[in-house]
Design an enzyme around this catalytic site. Structure first.
Site, mmCIF file in Angstrom:
data_model
loop_
_atom_site.group_PDB
_atom_site.id
_atom_site.type_symbol
_atom_site.label_atom_id
_atom_site.label_comp_id
_atom_site.label_asym_id
_atom_site.label_seq_id
_atom_site.Cartn_x
_atom_site.Cartn_y
_atom_site.Cartn_z
ATOM 1 N N ASP A 36 0.981 -1.179 0.050
ATOM 2 C CA ASP A 36 -0.129 0.054 0.043
ATOM 3 C C ASP A 36 0.907 1.308 0.049
ATOM 4 O O ASP A 36 -0.002 2.476 0.022
ATOM 5 C CB ASP A 36 -0.952 0.100 1.211
ATOM 6 N N ASP A 282 -14.692 35.236 -34.081
ATOM 7 C CA ASP A 282 -14.250 34.114 -34.222
ATOM 8 C C ASP A 282 -14.548 32.965 -33.489
ATOM 9 O O ASP A 282 -14.328 31.788 -33.350
ATOM 10 C CB ASP A 282 -12.546 33.949 -34.285
ATOM 11 N N GLY A 417 -10.968 21.404 -34.532
ATOM 12 C CA GLY A 417 -12.042 20.949 -35.342
ATOM 13 C C GLY A 417 -12.231 21.852 -36.442
ATOM 14 O O GLY A 417 -12.556 21.485 -37.595
ATOM 15 N N LEU A 418 -12.274 23.197 -36.423
ATOM 16 C CA LEU A 418 -12.383 23.973 -37.314
ATOM 17 C C LEU A 418 -11.410 24.185 -38.548
ATOM 18 O O LEU A 418 -11.521 24.326 -39.403
ATOM 19 C CB LEU A 418 -12.371 25.612 -36.632
HETATM 20 S S1 SF4 Z 1 -7.498 0.095 -2.661
HETATM 21 FE FE1 SF4 Z 1 -6.293 -2.027 -3.005
HETATM 22 S S2 SF4 Z 1 -4.331 -1.358 -3.402
HETATM 23 FE FE2 SF4 Z 1 -5.166 0.607 -2.460
HETATM 24 S S3 SF4 Z 1 -4.759 0.476 -0.422
HETATM 25 FE FE3 SF4 Z 1 -6.774 -0.531 -0.559
HETATM 26 S S4 SF4 Z 1 -6.394 -2.727 -0.763
HETATM 27 FE FE4 SF4 Z 1 -4.229 -1.567 -0.948
#
Ligand code: SF4
Length: 521
Positions: A36, A282, A417-418
């Site tokens: 994490d 324009d 686009g123009l």
């Molecule tokens: S979303 Fe998934 S990857 Fe992110 S902190 Fe939570 S468990 Fe971990």
């Protein structure tokens, strides 16, 4: 839970990280497994900040799960205090750590640290990033805002200028860091003193002073509305309701803060080019352009209003991923006679854009990608952010300068686009004829056609060019060379893709025009 490639918001602890990373002297101890720690990259890679966010992870591993993960958290919290010496500590768990139920708040209390420790209960499987940021800000304010601040304000009310706090700007917010100086300039020009900006740039001592101001400016309701409501209940501070995005809303905002501050001072000359540019010759071809708007609620509601009232576009779609603000977005959509799209599934959004076929998409980075795939001009108006949403220059969305930025960033994609339209109109003009060089290179004859084209010119050469899946007739190749050089490659690719999907074995002049009509629709 749904596995996805892409998400509008992260888990709520990423919102808590945004609050910690916005402030000075705040440290967040996060009970989380090793993987994490990826969330650091949001700040260092995307926001391009020059230091890691103030977060310490307990980083337990799979083998720790049978042992004492609670002890790991306590050690991480103790060491974080000793190393960083913060003024206040946030403690909580990531989604994965929430499942092992170690109670970071109770564990931190047991350490008896000599600073305020704010425990965060962020239900990761029900709530998301913006809610996590809003909840963290609220809990910090509840823990730190000093009750005496209100008395201070009442005592000096007649002897000082009116004052306010600016609430809601955070790290990783879309152009938040540029909006704050713009809004501050407006307030100071009106003679209103800005006491505290929070969370962006605030300290724990600043949070303690929040109650001293006369009112609160809520820049981003997703982050600050709940805190402003609490401050109103606790300190009696009123708050703004207008988000100053666009010229009209900036004028309304000025009127609102003048009322809240009890002043009648003229703002003076507005430094904005948007109203005149939008009326200039324009731009008039933009009137009635069909626009699809999607983002967080604050930016989506504001963008639809600017698109409709200030640029003369027709809002054909409006939606948000901010479920907490679905009611507000539904009400705004009803004003355009449409039904709001409330979803956090980008595939829903893509299907919606594809069916509406708008001429401009205003959205997050995800809608930019969707629009690119569908060949529709697009501009980014909202988080989630990408590295290019942190430009080196100042680029606010709010106030009069913000309105200038909106004009530039929304209208220029339409100009492309123009240009294509002009190219189509003048495609038979002699200047685009074979043998003419691009005018910026002078009037010398064009270089010889590449070998690949020469080969297909031979009478027997109805064969695919190198890498091309479908062969071209000579006539079709000749017709293709009438297309201006700078869009010729695109015309070739579109035609080949068109032929490929329809099982056409030989591209003729007719195929070329059928493909053009198909992609021009
Ligand atoms: S979303 Fe998934 S990857 Fe992110 S902190 Fe939570 S468990 Fe971990």
């Amino acid at each position: 839970m749904q596995l996805t490639l892409w998400t509008y918001e992260g888990p709520p602890h990423v919102g808590a990280m945004r609050i910690a990373a916005s402030m000075t002297g705040v440290h967040y101890v996060l009970h989380a497994p090793q993987g994490d720690t990826y969330a650091d990259l949001l700040f260092t890679m995307i926001e391009r900040r020059d230091s890691r966010p103030p977060v310490t992870y307990s980083t337990f591993q799979a083998r720790d799960l049978g042992g004492d993960t609670a002890e790991l958290f306590k050690t991480a919290a103790r060491q974080a205090y000793e190393r960083f010496r913060p003024d206040v500590m946030l403690v909580g768990a990531s989604c994965t750590a929430e499942l092992i139920q170690d109670d970071p708040g109770g564990l931190a209390r047991a350490l008896a640290l000599p600073i305020p420790v704010v425990p965060l209960e962020l239900p990761a499987y029900q709530k998301k990033e913006n809610w996590g940021a809003a909840e963290t800000f609220l809990q910090l304010v509840r823990a730190l805002a000093a009750p005496g601040a209100r008395a201070e304000r009442s005592a000096s009310v007649s002897s000082r200028p009116p004052s306010c706090n600016i609430l809601g700007a955070t790290a990783l917010g879309f152009r938040n860091r540029d909006d704050v100086p713009e809004v501050r300039r407006i307030l100071e020009r009106l003679g209103i003193e800005v006491r505290v900006v929070a969370p962006l740039g605030a300290t724990a001592a600043d949070i303690a002073r929040l109650g001293e101001a006369d009112f609160n400016v809520v820049l981003y309701p997703e982050i600050a509305q709940r805190t402003a409501d609490w401050l109103k209940r606790t300190f009696g501070q009123p708050m703004t309701t207008v988000v100053p995005i666009g010229v009209g809303a900036t004028r309304d905002f000025i009127a609102e803060v003048k009322t809240l501050a009890g002043i009648d001072k003229s703002f003076g000359r507005e430094q904005t080019r948007l109203p005149w540019y939008a009326r200039s010759v324009d731009s008039t071809y933009l009137t009635g352009k069909r626009v699809f708007v999607f983002g967080d609620a604050t930016h989506a509601i504001a963008a639809a209003r600017v698109a409709s009232r200030e640029l003369g576009f027709e809002v054909v779609g409006l939606g948000t991923y901010s479920r907490e603000f679905a009611r507000e977005v539904r009400a705004a959509a009803a004003g355009y006679g449409i039904e709001a799209l409330i979803t956090d599934d980008y595939l829903d959004v893509e299907a919606h854009v594809a069916s509406l076929q708008p001429e401009l998409v205003l959205g997050s980075q995800m809608e930019r990608h969707i629009a690119k795939r569908l060949g529709i001009p697009a501009a980014v108006i909202s988080a989630p952010v990408h590295v290019q949403d942190f430009p080196a220059r100042t680029s606010p969305q709010m106030g009069f300068e913000g309105a200038n930025v909106l004009f530039d960033t929304w209208v220029h994609p339409l100009m492309m686009g123009l240009e294509e339209h002009l190219v189509t109109m003048f495609r038979d003009d002699f200047e685009f004829g074979e043998g003419r060089a691009p005018s910026h290179l002078g009037h010398a004859p064009a270089p010889a056609a590449p070998a690949e084209v020469q080969a297909t010119e031979s009478p027997a050469a109805a064969a695919p060019a190198a890498g091309s899946p479908v062969p071209w007739t000579l006539d079709a190749e000749k017709e293709l060379r009438k297309v201006p050089f700078f869009v010729r490659g695109k015309a070739r690719r579109n035609t080949e893709a068109y032929a490929g999907t329809r099982g056409i074995a030989l591209i003729t002049v007719e195929t070329l025009y059928d493909a053009k009509a198909h992609f021009g629709r």
